[in-house]
Design a protein around this motif. Structure first.
Motif, PDB file in Angstrom:
ATOM      1  N   LEU A 241      -1.031   2.935  -8.955  1.00 39.66           N
ATOM      2  CA  LEU A 241      -1.174   3.595  -7.656  1.00 39.66           C
ATOM      3  C   LEU A 241      -1.799   2.656  -6.622  1.00 39.66           C
ATOM      4  N   ALA A 242      -2.819   1.907  -7.034  1.00 32.98           N
ATOM      5  CA  ALA A 242      -3.476   0.977  -6.121  1.00 32.98           C
ATOM      6  C   ALA A 242      -2.528  -0.138  -5.700  1.00 32.98           C
ATOM      7  N   ARG A 243      -1.722  -0.651  -6.641  1.00 31.64           N
ATOM      8  CA  ARG A 243      -0.764  -1.702  -6.309  1.00 31.64           C
ATOM      9  C   ARG A 243       0.305  -1.190  -5.337  1.00 31.64           C
ATOM     10  N   ARG A 244       0.782   0.022  -5.568  1.00 30.38           N
ATOM     11  CA  ARG A 244       1.791   0.593  -4.687  1.00 30.38           C
ATOM     12  C   ARG A 244       1.242   0.785  -3.270  1.00 30.38           C
ATOM     13  N   ALA A 245       0.010   1.270  -3.163  1.00 29.51           N
ATOM     14  CA  ALA A 245      -0.598   1.472  -1.842  1.00 29.51           C
ATOM     15  C   ALA A 245      -0.791   0.147  -1.112  1.00 29.51           C
ATOM     16  N   ALA A 246      -1.204  -0.917  -1.853  1.00 32.39           N
ATOM     17  CA  ALA A 246      -1.396  -2.221  -1.222  1.00 32.39           C
ATOM     18  C   ALA A 246      -0.076  -2.802  -0.741  1.00 32.39           C
ATOM     19  N   ARG A 247       0.988  -2.630  -1.529  1.00 36.02           N
ATOM     20  CA  ARG A 247       2.297  -3.153  -1.134  1.00 36.02           C
ATOM     21  C   ARG A 247       2.854  -2.417   0.080  1.00 36.02           C
ATOM     22  N   GLU A 248       2.696  -1.093   0.121  1.00 35.02           N
ATOM     23  CA  GLU A 248       3.183  -0.331   1.265  1.00 35.02           C
ATOM     24  C   GLU A 248       2.409  -0.674   2.538  1.00 35.02           C
ATOM     25  N   ALA A 249       1.097  -0.907   2.379  1.00 29.80           N
ATOM     26  CA  ALA A 249       0.309  -1.274   3.560  1.00 29.80           C
ATOM     27  C   ALA A 249       0.707  -2.644   4.090  1.00 29.80           C
TER      28      ALA A 249
END
Length: 248
Positions: free
Chosen positions: A80-88
């Motif tokens: 979840l943290a990786r996905r949020a960082a990539r989307e940001a």
């Protein structure tokens, strides 16, 4: 005598770490079942075999409780943290628009009183204009302002390149403008006087026009017309110095 029932609470042995972990997961699963709506989980999916999958971690689960326990685990949280960082990172940077400036609205109380004196310096033959504007009801801590405006800048009258406008403004009075010849203003020391009398509420401005070179005289008959050119320009209107109200 040994008995298998009726044991005292707390009389059992110490639970192992594995039993403690299982108990913790079970508590989390029960809590998640009560508080989390799986229909709103974008990564929860039921496959054709009747099982459950996590679309984020690509894992299989036998029931909803097992999936909820997975969502509380380290692997799911890291994904979840990786996905949020990539989307940001992929999200385009948007610049916030500048704040909108709302013009101040003041109730106008009319035009100020005024007096104009036309003078001519006998030594330099320069024409000067003395403006005295009375602001008896001027707002507190406000000092009158003035500026020159081109005839093509204003929208009240038809533009005339022979004239320019001199504006005076002070709250809560209307902004007024005087129509003066479009000649160059002398702004050297002593030829441009500005004063605000706080006691009498009078704003004084005196301006001098720079001397204008006259064309060469061809014959004696042209002398009167050249000498009268300055006066004619000032008298083309019935009252060339009548104030014009400009909206503010």
């Amino acid at each position: 005598m040994d008995r298998d029932w009726g044991g005292k609470t707390g009389g059992g042995g110490v639970a192992s770490s594995e039993q403690t972990e299982v108990s913790r997961r079970e508590r989390l699963r029960q809590l998640a079942l009560e508080t989390i709506d799986l229909k709103k989980d974008p990564y929860f999916m039921r496959n054709h075999l009747g099982g459950y999958e996590c679309k984020l971690c690509l894992t299989l689960h036998t029931n909803e409780g097992n999936y909820l326990a997975h969502t509380q685990g380290r692997r799911h949280q890291m994904n979840l943290a990786r996905r949020a960082a990539r989307e940001a990172k992929e999200k385009p940077q948007t610049v916030a628009p500048p704040p909108k400036i709302v013009p101040k609205k003041t109730i106008k109380i009319g035009r100020p009183g005024y007096r104009i004196i036309k003078q001519r310096d006998p030594e330099t033959d320069q024409l000067s204009l003395l403006f005295q504007i009375q602001y008896p009801e001027i707002a507190e801590d406000v000092q009158p302002r003035h500026r020159f405006m081109s005839s093509f800048e204003q929208k009240v009258e038809r533009p005339d390149p022979k004239y320019q406008f001199l504006l005076f403004a002070a709250e809560p009075y209307e902004t007024i403008a005087f129509k003066i010849p479009n000649w160059e203003i002398e702004k050297s020391e002593g030829n441009y006087y500005l004063h605000w009398d706080k006691d009498n509420k009078t704003f004084t401005l005196q301006i001098y026009f720079k001397p204008r070179s006259q064309p060469p005289v061809k014959n004696q008959q042209e002398i009167p017309s050249q000498q009268a050119s300055v006066g004619n320009l000032m008298k083309q209107q019935r009252d060339p110095f009548a104030p014009i109200a400009f909206g503010t």
